[in-house]
Design a protein around this motif. Structure first.
Motif, PDB file in Angstrom:
ATOM      1  N   SER A  84      74.691  23.865 -32.674  1.00 16.24           N
ATOM      2  CA  SER A  84      74.487  24.802 -31.575  1.00 16.24           C
ATOM      3  C   SER A  84      73.170  25.518 -31.813  1.00 16.24           C
ATOM      4  CB  SER A  84      75.631  25.814 -31.496  1.00 16.24           C
ATOM      5  OG  SER A  84      75.621  26.651 -32.626  1.00 16.24           O
ATOM      6  N   PHE A  85      72.657  26.098 -30.762  1.00 14.47           N
ATOM      7  CA  PHE A  85      71.523  26.999 -30.952  1.00 14.47           C
ATOM      8  C   PHE A  85      71.897  28.340 -30.342  1.00 14.47           C
ATOM      9  CE2 PHE A  85      70.522  24.740 -27.041  1.00 14.47           C
ATOM     10  CZ  PHE A  85      69.942  25.677 -26.196  1.00 14.47           C
ATOM     11  N   THR A  86      71.457  29.386 -31.007  1.00 16.12           N
ATOM     12  CA  THR A  86      71.779  30.753 -30.606  1.00 16.12           C
ATOM     13  C   THR A  86      70.499  31.435 -30.178  1.00 16.12           C
ATOM     14  OG1 THR A  86      73.598  30.825 -32.183  1.00 16.12           O
ATOM     15  CG2 THR A  86      72.795  32.933 -31.348  1.00 16.12           C
ATOM     16  N   ILE A  87      70.552  32.041 -29.002  1.00 13.00           N
ATOM     17  CA  ILE A  87      69.407  32.775 -28.481  1.00 13.00           C
ATOM     18  C   ILE A  87      69.716  34.265 -28.601  1.00 13.00           C
ATOM     19  CG2 ILE A  87      68.013  33.251 -26.440  1.00 13.00           C
ATOM     20  CD1 ILE A  87      68.514  30.374 -25.590  1.00 13.00           C
ATOM     21  N   SER A  88      68.839  34.982 -29.298  1.00 13.52           N
ATOM     22  CA  SER A  88      68.962  36.439 -29.446  1.00 13.52           C
ATOM     23  C   SER A  88      67.823  37.084 -28.665  1.00 13.52           C
ATOM     24  CB  SER A  88      68.861  36.847 -30.908  1.00 13.52           C
ATOM     25  OG  SER A  88      69.900  36.247 -31.650  1.00 13.52           O
ATOM     26  N   VAL A  89      68.184  37.985 -27.759  1.00 10.64           N
ATOM     27  CA  VAL A  89      67.201  38.598 -26.871  1.00 10.64           C
ATOM     28  C   VAL A  89      67.098  40.082 -27.167  1.00 10.64           C
ATOM     29  CG1 VAL A  89      66.579  39.018 -24.460  1.00 10.64           C
ATOM     30  CG2 VAL A  89      67.780  36.917 -25.082  1.00 10.64           C
ATOM     31  N   GLN A  90      65.899  40.543 -27.490  1.00  7.31           N
ATOM     32  CA  GLN A  90      65.629  41.965 -27.707  1.00  7.31           C
ATOM     33  C   GLN A  90      65.334  42.658 -26.382  1.00  7.31           C
ATOM     34  OE1 GLN A  90      66.761  42.510 -30.980  1.00  7.31           O
ATOM     35  NE2 GLN A  90      65.136  43.993 -31.037  1.00  7.31           N
ATOM     36  N   LYS A  91      64.525  42.019 -25.533  1.00  9.28           N
ATOM     37  CA  LYS A  91      64.099  42.627 -24.276  1.00  9.28           C
ATOM     38  C   LYS A  91      64.088  41.550 -23.201  1.00  9.28           C
ATOM     39  CE  LYS A  91      60.175  45.013 -22.208  1.00  9.28           C
ATOM     40  NZ  LYS A  91      58.784  45.414 -22.422  1.00  9.28           N
ATOM     41  N   LEU A  92      64.717  41.858 -22.067  1.00 12.35           N
ATOM     42  CA  LEU A  92      64.760  40.918 -20.952  1.00 12.35           C
ATOM     43  C   LEU A  92      63.511  41.086 -20.101  1.00 12.35           C
ATOM     44  CD1 LEU A  92      68.475  41.397 -19.887  1.00 12.35           C
ATOM     45  CD2 LEU A  92      67.497  39.390 -20.993  1.00 12.35           C
ATOM     46  N   THR A  93      62.580  40.149 -20.228  1.00  8.35           N
ATOM     47  CA  THR A  93      61.338  40.256 -19.459  1.00  8.35           C
ATOM     48  C   THR A  93      61.553  39.941 -17.985  1.00  8.35           C
ATOM     49  OG1 THR A  93      60.761  37.998 -20.064  1.00  8.35           O
ATOM     50  CG2 THR A  93      59.865  39.758 -21.434  1.00  8.35           C
ATOM     51  N   GLN A  94      62.624  39.191 -17.657  1.00  8.91           N
ATOM     52  CA  GLN A  94      62.920  38.877 -16.260  1.00  8.91           C
ATOM     53  C   GLN A  94      63.966  39.808 -15.665  1.00  8.91           C
ATOM     54  OE1 GLN A  94      63.813  34.757 -15.571  1.00  8.91           O
ATOM     55  NE2 GLN A  94      62.130  34.035 -16.826  1.00  8.91           N
ATOM     56  N   GLY A  95      64.448  40.787 -16.408  1.00  8.94           N
ATOM     57  CA  GLY A  95      65.406  41.766 -15.905  1.00  8.94           C
ATOM     58  C   GLY A  95      66.852  41.322 -16.017  1.00  8.94           C
ATOM     59  N   ASP A  96      67.745  42.161 -15.473  1.00  7.00           N
ATOM     60  CA  ASP A  96      69.187  41.882 -15.474  1.00  7.00           C
ATOM     61  C   ASP A  96      69.473  40.566 -14.778  1.00  7.00           C
ATOM     62  OD1 ASP A  96      69.494  44.371 -16.533  1.00  7.00           O
ATOM     63  OD2 ASP A  96      70.636  45.200 -14.881  1.00  7.00           O
ATOM     64  N   GLY A  97      70.597  39.966 -15.159  1.00  8.01           N
ATOM     65  CA  GLY A  97      71.038  38.764 -14.469  1.00  8.01           C
ATOM     66  C   GLY A  97      71.886  37.883 -15.349  1.00  8.01           C
ATOM     67  N   VAL A  98      72.234  36.734 -14.794  1.00  5.61           N
ATOM     68  CA  VAL A  98      72.986  35.727 -15.536  1.00  5.61           C
ATOM     69  C   VAL A  98      71.968  34.746 -16.098  1.00  5.61           C
ATOM     70  CG1 VAL A  98      74.695  33.890 -15.373  1.00  5.61           C
ATOM     71  CG2 VAL A  98      75.013  35.989 -14.068  1.00  5.61           C
ATOM     72  N   TYR A  99      72.048  34.519 -17.409  1.00  7.40           N
ATOM     73  CA  TYR A  99      71.099  33.631 -18.084  1.00  7.40           C
ATOM     74  C   TYR A  99      71.828  32.383 -18.565  1.00  7.40           C
ATOM     75  CZ  TYR A  99      67.379  37.069 -17.984  1.00  7.40           C
ATOM     76  OH  TYR A  99      66.393  37.922 -17.567  1.00  7.40           O
TER      77      TYR A  99
END
Length: 151
Positions: free
Chosen positions: A76-91
């Protein structure tokens, strides 16, 4: 002593941040896709089958100036996000086939960390209240000791 403590607390409150990364785990079991490009994108609000984002090579990498970190363990790969550059939403996270088709592995709603917003306001309120309380306490304790008469 109280003023030194108040000063140190003001500095700490003024510079504290609360950055808790949001994560999404993207499991894959098929060894045939382990070398395909990975995809991270935000679902389009108008068309639920489309997304806007980017693709990247497999492996452990850092994206968007450190705002996104990807760790890949081969299953698996895990994505850790500090800051959402595209804003709120479903990713979405997934992979891209050689035919340029995106296969979604997982999705999750990502808010723009409401705790960080609350803390950014609360710390300035505390920044103002702390010296006011310290001064008030100092005045009150001096007044109380000043009222004592010796005979």
């Amino acid at each position: 002593m109280n003023l030194i403590t108040a000063f140190l607390l003001m500095i700490l409150i003024g510079h504290s941040t609360s950055d808790h990364p949001q994560t999404l785990v993207c499991p894959y079991e098929n060894k045939n896709i382990s070398q395909n490009r990975r995809v991270w994108c935000k679902r389009d609000d108008q068309d639920q089958n489309c997304c806007t984002g980017f693709s990247f090579q497999p492996g452990n990498i850092v994206l968007e100036g450190g705002n996104i970190q990807v760790q890949d363990d081969g299953k698996s790969f895990t994505i850790s996000v500090q800051k959402l550059t595209q804003g709120d939403g479903v990713y979405w996270c997934g992979f891209m086939t050689p035919e340029k088709i995106i296969v979604k592995l997982a999705e999750a709603p990502f808010p723009t960390a409401p705790f960080n917003f609350v803390w950014s306001i609360l710390r300035w309120i505390l920044f103002i209240l702390l010296p006011l309380m310290t001064i008030s306490f100092h005045i009150y304790s001096n007044r109380k000791h000043g009222d004592t008469k010796t005979t």
